[in-house]
Design a protein around this motif. Sequence first.
Motif, PDB file in Angstrom:
ATOM      1  N   UNK A  58       0.845  -1.238   0.125  1.00 12.87           N
ATOM      2  CA  UNK A  58       0.125  -0.121   0.031  1.00 12.87           C
ATOM      3  C   UNK A  58       0.798   1.134   0.012  1.00 12.87           C
ATOM      4  N   UNK A  59       1.790   1.406   0.809  1.00 14.02           N
ATOM      5  CA  UNK A  59       2.653   2.453   0.776  1.00 14.02           C
ATOM      6  C   UNK A  59       3.273   2.767  -0.538  1.00 14.02           C
ATOM      7  N   UNK A  60       3.997   1.563  -1.096  1.00 14.67           N
ATOM      8  CA  UNK A  60       4.514   1.654  -2.479  1.00 14.67           C
ATOM      9  C   UNK A  60       3.497   2.461  -3.469  1.00 14.67           C
ATOM     10  N   UNK A  61       2.390   1.956  -3.437  1.00 15.95           N
ATOM     11  CA  UNK A  61       1.435   2.267  -4.296  1.00 15.95           C
ATOM     12  C   UNK A  61       1.294   3.796  -4.157  1.00 15.95           C
ATOM     13  N   UNK A  62       1.193   4.350  -2.855  1.00 18.55           N
ATOM     14  CA  UNK A  62       0.917   5.840  -2.648  1.00 18.55           C
ATOM     15  C   UNK A  62       2.360   6.477  -2.783  1.00 18.55           C
ATOM     16  N   UNK A  63       3.568   5.668  -2.809  1.00 19.65           N
ATOM     17  CA  UNK A  63       4.668   6.531  -3.065  1.00 19.65           C
ATOM     18  C   UNK A  63       5.459   7.028  -1.592  1.00 19.65           C
ATOM     19  N   UNK A  64       4.841   6.343  -0.348  1.00 19.99           N
ATOM     20  CA  UNK A  64       5.357   7.114   0.629  1.00 19.99           C
ATOM     21  C   UNK A  64       6.039   5.893   1.414  1.00 19.99           C
ATOM     22  N   UNK A  85      11.869  -3.733  -9.463  1.00 19.55           N
ATOM     23  CA  UNK A  85      12.861  -2.578  -9.602  1.00 19.55           C
ATOM     24  C   UNK A  85      12.196  -1.270  -9.456  1.00 19.55           C
ATOM     25  N   UNK A  86      10.867  -1.052  -9.745  1.00 23.72           N
ATOM     26  CA  UNK A  86      10.391   0.105  -9.348  1.00 23.72           C
ATOM     27  C   UNK A  86      10.188   0.311  -7.832  1.00 23.72           C
ATOM     28  N   UNK A  87      10.103  -0.540  -7.000  1.00 21.73           N
ATOM     29  CA  UNK A  87       9.943  -0.644  -5.507  1.00 21.73           C
ATOM     30  C   UNK A  87      11.536  -0.385  -4.952  1.00 21.73           C
ATOM     31  N   UNK A  88      12.524  -1.124  -5.570  1.00 22.41           N
ATOM     32  CA  UNK A  88      13.906  -0.849  -5.312  1.00 22.41           C
ATOM     33  C   UNK A  88      14.368   0.695  -5.500  1.00 22.41           C
ATOM     34  N   UNK A  89      13.989   0.991  -6.752  1.00 21.44           N
ATOM     35  CA  UNK A  89      14.328   2.504  -7.089  1.00 21.44           C
ATOM     36  C   UNK A  89      13.658   3.492  -6.114  1.00 21.44           C
ATOM     37  N   UNK A  90      12.363   3.440  -5.778  1.00 23.88           N
ATOM     38  CA  UNK A  90      11.905   4.215  -5.104  1.00 23.88           C
ATOM     39  C   UNK A  90      12.491   4.400  -3.652  1.00 23.88           C
TER      40      UNK A  90
END
Length: 325
Positions: A58-64, A85-90
Amino acid sequence: MSRRVVVIGGSGHIGTFLVPRLVRAGHEVVSVSRGQRAAYVDDPAWADVQRVTVDREAEDAAGTFGAAVLALEPDVVVDLVCFTADSARALVEALRGRVDQLLHCGSIWRWGRSLRLPIVEGAGSPPPDEYGIAKAEIAELLMAETAGGGLSTVSVHPGHIVGPGWEPINPLGNLDPGVWQRIAAGEPLPVPGSGAELMHHVHADDVAQLFELAIAQPEAASGHEFHAVAPTALTVRGYAEIAAGWFGREVRLEPVSWDAFRETTTAAYADASFGHLDRSQCMSIEKARAVLGYAPRYEPEEAVLESLRWLLEHGRLEVSRPLVV
């Protein structure tokens, strides 16, 4: 040197052993998980651990998610549950310039079929599946980040993890409980391929050991990826023979084609078997030994037997004959 370490996925199989190791090493530890599940093995060190519940998806989806981790004021972050990779990059972008070190849990499946054995870091073939491709992208992203002067990162790539509470990949390369039942009963075991295919297991505590070593030696570990596996790998034939001996049996292997094998099991189990046996991996740990002093305690059969004994004692697996070891 004592540091504040945030372990994402701290209540899982690796975290079960890593978190107490870090506490005993003198670190201040925060375990982040999505629920309140207890560790798989009791340890008094958990009394000194701060536990935080965060829903990463949920936090990844919200960018937080990165901000949530930073709010815990870490010096070091260990990410045991990153799969894209998107989760790691963020997370990297959030932590860059604000923490000392980010350690990622990858997988030996970031490599594909074995071409030369043992497989050395950086010298494997490309992964064939979505999971492996994602793990390879994450590892390469992290190495590039550090090489470019950014965040100090480390990627640890475990083999097939085993230990208390964990169902071990069996001699056919899947999680079908029927395989153990046939072995225990002395029944013929249909084996696709030659029986010489390799699998490389590792005890969760040996994976935890390598993470602990990388945290203790940040400069040596920075920018590298390391394999975390047992000292040796097992062939299908050898694994089956050893496992049969645990039940006082002799193994009865029945060579079959892959098409015939698929008729004996479910599509999911057959696909898992193909994924493991087609890769036929044996990984080198010489880099981890030379750079960090990695010294795994468990041979693969010892780790698997510990897992199997736990499953039987906790009623998670039923077989017709008890262990004799």
